[in-house]
Design an enzyme around this catalytic site. Structure first.
Site, short mmCIF file in Angstrom:
data_model
loop_
_atom_site.label_atom_id
_atom_site.label_comp_id
_atom_site.label_asym_id
_atom_site.label_seq_id
_atom_site.Cartn_x
_atom_site.Cartn_y
_atom_site.Cartn_z
N VAL A 43 4.62 1.09 1.45
CA VAL A 43 4.94 -0.10 2.23
C VAL A 43 5.05 -1.30 1.29
CG1 VAL A 43 4.25 -1.59 4.13
CG2 VAL A 43 3.72 0.85 4.22
N GLY A 66 4.40 7.72 2.60
CA GLY A 66 5.04 6.41 2.66
C GLY A 66 4.54 5.41 1.63
N GLY A 78 0.83 -1.20 0.00
CA GLY A 78 0.00 0.00 0.00
C GLY A 78 0.86 1.24 0.00
N ASP A 89 -4.36 10.12 14.85
CA ASP A 89 -4.92 9.69 13.56
C ASP A 89 -5.51 8.29 13.69
OD1 ASP A 89 -5.69 10.01 10.92
OD2 ASP A 89 -3.79 9.30 10.10
#
Length: 405
Positions: free
Chosen positions: A60, A58, A53, A177
């Protein structure tokens, strides 16, 4: 879920801008405590695989660690998001996650830079789905998800999330978050809270109890100095104080609010606030009352596509006590919310044990009696069976006496 895409070690294309690389090289060479200095030898240790993802700054990727022969996940900073603020967030997430050692917080193994000057950190690979995917599966009628995750199972997941967040708060860290998409549920039932990129240290540790606590290292602390960065988080789950960018009020109770939002979605299969744009969600959050979860029990029929049957709940209805817990956590007034995650967790545990929680103060005697029956149903059944057996024996005995006469 993993995308069908593999990545070669030498073709990551996530190099940072030259000015940031210069800072990193300088910090590593001087060993200065700047928050940038990191060092590692990526070499041929990791064999990269599928992209799991990407989002925010970022990306991953699943990988295989040849040194210790285990599968891991590696997060790289994305080149198109590699601003100085993005890099600081990335490093802060790694350093904070690395120090939060808890069964329900995803462990971090290494932070470093590849030979191609790509910044990364290595973490545990959790094979499973997010809580958001579970709830969406239930919403669309996925039989497997409905069977695997009835309300008791979802509440166990929620309790483990609360345990992880409570631990982080004790270490002086607020997540900021929390949402279903940042909760991973493994195929073997393990639960991991992820994505600590927006986390902050509590200013001054004002909420610390009298217990002796271990603090996060000072170099993790990061103060956002840009006005446009004040509103952080996911609008549908962020607290009102986050939504208006009031950094003085943002703290542990902001995470309590987000946990209330997660519980709200578990119960109703909807976020507490929805909208087509971020601005619309924020406006609704600040100007409208959150729809009470109990109202969805009455609307789970009809032609409206949003009227989803709550098949995962007992009798397809939101339990009153859980609705009360949810709304207390989601109170827009800080003083009216649960003051600690532990208080929220205690009410959840009281409900799961079959009692009426403190949040549900309006429960009448009939509900208390119903809960008494619910939590003692096995004992009551055994008592009734015993009474039936005794009465049957007496009747048979009387009939035998009558017959002998």
């Amino acid at each position: 879920m993993a995308q069908e895409e593999s990545v070669e070690n030498q073709s990551m294309a996530t190099q940072l801008p030259e000015e940031l690389l210069a800072k990193l090289r300088e910090a590593n060479e001087s060993n200065a405590d700047s928050g940038f200095n990191i060092a590692s030898n990526f070499s041929d240790r990791y064999e990269l695989g599928l992209v799991l993802g990407e989002g925010g700054a970022g990306r991953v990727i699943a990988a295989y660690d040849k040194n210790v022969r285990r599968r891991v996940a590696i997060k790289f900073i994305r080149s198109d998001k590699a601003s100085e603020i993005a890099l600081r967030y990335f490093l802060k997430e790694a350093k904070i996650t690395g120090q939060l050692q808890h069964p329900h917080i995803i462990p971090l193994y290494e932070l470093g830079m590849t030979e191609n000057e790509e910044i990364y950190y290595v973490m545990k690979l959790v094979q499973g789905v997010t809580l958001d995917e579970i709830l969406e599966g239930i919403r669309i009628g996925d039989k497997d998800m409905i069977e695997r995750f009835p309300l008791p199972s979802l509440m166990k997941i929620f309790r483990r999330v609360c345990e992880a967040v409570s631990y982080a708060h004790a270490k002086g860290v607020v997540h900021l978050d929390l949402k279903p998409d940042n909760i991973l549920v493994g195929y073997l039932g393990d639960v991991q809270v992820t994505d600590w990129g927006l986390a902050r240290l509590r200013r001054g540790m004002e909420d610390m109890s009298e217990l002796e606590l271990v603090d996060i290292d000072e170099d993790v602390d990061f103060i956002i100095d840009s006005e446009k960065e004040k509103v952080i988080g996911t609008p549908a789950f962020m607290s009102p104080e986050q939504a208006i960018g009031n950094s003085d009020l943002v703290g542990t109770r902001s995470d309590v609010y987000a946990l209330g939002g997660i519980l709200y979605k578990i119960l109703t299969l909807r976020a507490p606030a929805n909208g087509k744009t971020t601005t619309a969600v924020l406006r609704r959050k600040l100007n409208e009352k959150i729809k009470h979860p109990l109202l969805y029990s009455e609307e789970a029929v009809g032609d409206n596509p949003d009227n989803v049957k709550l098949i995962h709940l007992p009798n397809c209805r939101v339990p009153r006590s859980l609705a009360a817990i949810c709304m207390k956590a989601l109170d827009e007034k800080l003083i009216e919310r649960y003051q600690k995650v532990g208080d929220l967790m205690r009410d959840v545990e009281v409900y799961m044990a079959g009692y009426i929680p403190d949040a549900d103060k309006g429960a009448g005697l009939n509900r208390h009696f119903s809960q008494f029956i619910y939590r003692n149903q096995k004992s009551i059944v055994l008592v009734l069976i015993s009474i039936f057996a005794v009465l049957t024996s007496i009747i048979i005995l009387l009939l035998l006496i009558q017959y002998t006469k």
